[in-house]
Design a protein around this motif. Structure first.
Motif, short mmCIF file in Angstrom:
data_model
loop_
_atom_site.label_atom_id
_atom_site.label_comp_id
_atom_site.label_asym_id
_atom_site.label_seq_id
_atom_site.Cartn_x
_atom_site.Cartn_y
_atom_site.Cartn_z
N VAL A 1 35.40 45.88 30.72
CA VAL A 1 34.73 44.82 31.45
C VAL A 1 35.72 43.79 32.00
O VAL A 1 35.65 43.39 33.17
N PHE A 2 36.67 43.35 31.17
CA PHE A 2 37.59 42.30 31.59
C PHE A 2 38.42 42.77 32.79
O PHE A 2 38.55 42.04 33.79
N ALA A 3 38.97 43.98 32.72
CA ALA A 3 39.79 44.48 33.83
C ALA A 3 38.97 44.60 35.10
O ALA A 3 39.43 44.21 36.19
N ARG A 4 37.76 45.11 34.99
CA ARG A 4 36.93 45.29 36.18
C ARG A 4 36.47 43.96 36.75
O ARG A 4 36.35 43.80 37.98
N ALA A 5 36.22 42.98 35.87
CA ALA A 5 35.84 41.66 36.35
C ALA A 5 36.98 40.99 37.11
O ALA A 5 36.74 40.15 37.99
N LEU A 6 38.21 41.36 36.79
CA LEU A 6 39.37 40.85 37.53
C LEU A 6 39.54 41.55 38.87
O LEU A 6 40.39 41.15 39.68
N GLY A 7 38.75 42.60 39.10
CA GLY A 7 38.85 43.34 40.35
C GLY A 7 39.78 44.53 40.30
O GLY A 7 40.11 45.12 41.33
N LEU A 8 40.22 44.92 39.08
CA LEU A 8 41.13 46.05 38.94
C LEU A 8 40.36 47.37 39.00
O LEU A 8 39.21 47.45 38.56
N PRO A 9 40.99 48.44 39.49
CA PRO A 9 40.34 49.75 39.47
C PRO A 9 40.09 50.20 38.04
O PRO A 9 40.88 49.92 37.14
N ASN A 10 38.99 50.94 37.85
CA ASN A 10 38.67 51.44 36.51
C ASN A 10 39.26 52.82 36.29
O ASN A 10 38.68 53.67 35.62
N ASP A 11 40.42 53.04 36.82
CA ASP A 11 41.15 54.30 36.68
C ASP A 11 42.58 53.94 36.34
O ASP A 11 43.20 53.10 37.01
N VAL A 12 43.14 54.57 35.32
CA VAL A 12 44.44 54.15 34.81
C VAL A 12 45.55 54.34 35.85
O VAL A 12 46.45 53.48 35.97
N VAL A 13 45.51 55.41 36.62
CA VAL A 13 46.55 55.64 37.62
C VAL A 13 46.43 54.62 38.75
O VAL A 13 47.44 54.01 39.17
N GLU A 14 45.21 54.41 39.26
CA GLU A 14 45.02 53.43 40.32
C GLU A 14 45.33 52.02 39.82
O GLU A 14 45.91 51.21 40.56
N ALA A 15 44.95 51.72 38.58
CA ALA A 15 45.22 50.40 38.03
C ALA A 15 46.73 50.18 37.85
O ALA A 15 47.23 49.07 38.07
#
Length: 322
Positions: free
Chosen positions: A98-112
């Motif tokens: 949730v925290f990463a996605r709320a920051l606008g980060l991709p929910n995929d480790v490679v893309e992130a």
């Protein structure tokens, strides 16, 4: 820049290959140290040492929301200092993130990872507010130490669901959205206080709000995700403000069905509502008291039973790479 990569190898979507890819990508731009967590609280201890050594400029958390929560609590062990503390970066490796996605980060480790490298090269970051929960002075819980949370806390029903999910995971079950849905139903059927709330919310200078069955405290929106669907318990909640609260005074079958439907169809403009819903925005300080011990959770981590919790919304608490 000297950086510490904290890896939780037990996180749902974290693998040795994922970690290896991330390590090589970061090592090309950073003086990187890698540490793998070995016990509950280890990520907190690692981040605290990084904050205290005075030479680490960045701590990267690879794991789920629980790992991020531990790292944040380690970094802020001595209190907020956005300019002096290492910056935080997150690479999602859990089931919900949730925290990463709320920051606008991709929910995929490679893309992130790619987004993180771009942000480091561009020098892009933001300062976020956090929530702080502590035992209330003068109550049975006054000795409970304070703890930071990044996106949400819950007192009552939703914390009970989190506790049930943790029990299932300890028995070897995978953390899936289907597992959460099943535990919601079991918690609802076994909830003894859903018709007569035991929680009172107290704020300085305001009349108490009584008879809440459950309360959700949000530091950002969305509150959570069901698969790729964001759920907005408090749509106005933001990393740039203090805390928002959503409470319910009744959870009968009809009321619960209505609130669940509202959550499933919630948007950034519209969340749960109605005569049994209580919503508060941008709250800096408040306390929740319960007549009976209730389950308590922060950032999806079940912390046992409490009768009283005091919350503080702290603006501009930590710098994050985005």
């Amino acid at each position: 820049m000297r950086a510490l990569l904290v890896v939780n190898p037990s996180a749902t979507t974290t693998s040795a290959r994922t970690c290896d890819v991330l390590m090589h990508a970061l090592a090309s731009d950073l003086k990187l140290e890698v540490a793998t967590t070995e016990y509950r609280g280890h990520a907190r201890d690692l981040a605290r040492r990084a904050a205290e050594d005075g030479t680490t400029g960045l701590v990267v958390a690879l794991g789920g929301d629980g790992t991020v929560n531990e790292v944040v609590n380690g970094l802020l062990h001595g209190g907020p200092d956005p300019e002096g503390l290492p910056r935080l970066a997150v690479v999602p490796g859990g089931s919900t993130n949730v925290f990463a996605r709320a920051l606008g980060l991709p929910n995929d480790v490679v893309e992130a990872t790619g987004a993180l490298l771009d942000a480091l090269r561009d020098g892009t970051e933001r300062t976020v507010g956090l929530g702080l929960a502590a035992g209330t002075p003068g109550t049975a819980d006054e000795g409970v130490p304070s703890r930071w949370f990044t996106f949400c806390a819950g007192f009552g029903f939703d914390a009970g669901v989190v506790g049930r999910v943790e029990q299932q995971r300890e028995r070897g079950k995978r953390s899936t959205h289907a597992l959460y849905v099943r535990q919601v139903m079991r918690q609802f059927l076994g909830e003894p206080n859903r018709r007569h709330g035991t929680i009172t919310l107290e704020r300085p200078g305001e009349e108490p709000l009584e008879n809440l069955v459950m309360s959700i405290i949000c530091n950002t929106a969305p509150w959570s995700y069901l698969g790729n669907r964001p759920l907005y318990a408090s749509p106005q909640a933001s990393f740039d403000t203090a805390l928002d609260v959503l409470g319910f005074t009744k959870l009968s079958t009809a009321a619960a069905g209505r609130h669940i439907a509202q959550l499933m169809t919630s948007t950034p403009e519209r969340g749960p509502r109605g005569k049994h819903a209580v919503s508060l925005h941008d709250q800096t300080a408040f306390t929740l008291h319960s007549q009976v011990p209730l389950p308590f959770q922060m950032d999806g981590d079940h912390l046992g039973l409490r009768t009283s919790v005091t919350f503080t919304g702290v603006r501009r608490a930590l710098r994050v790479i985005v």
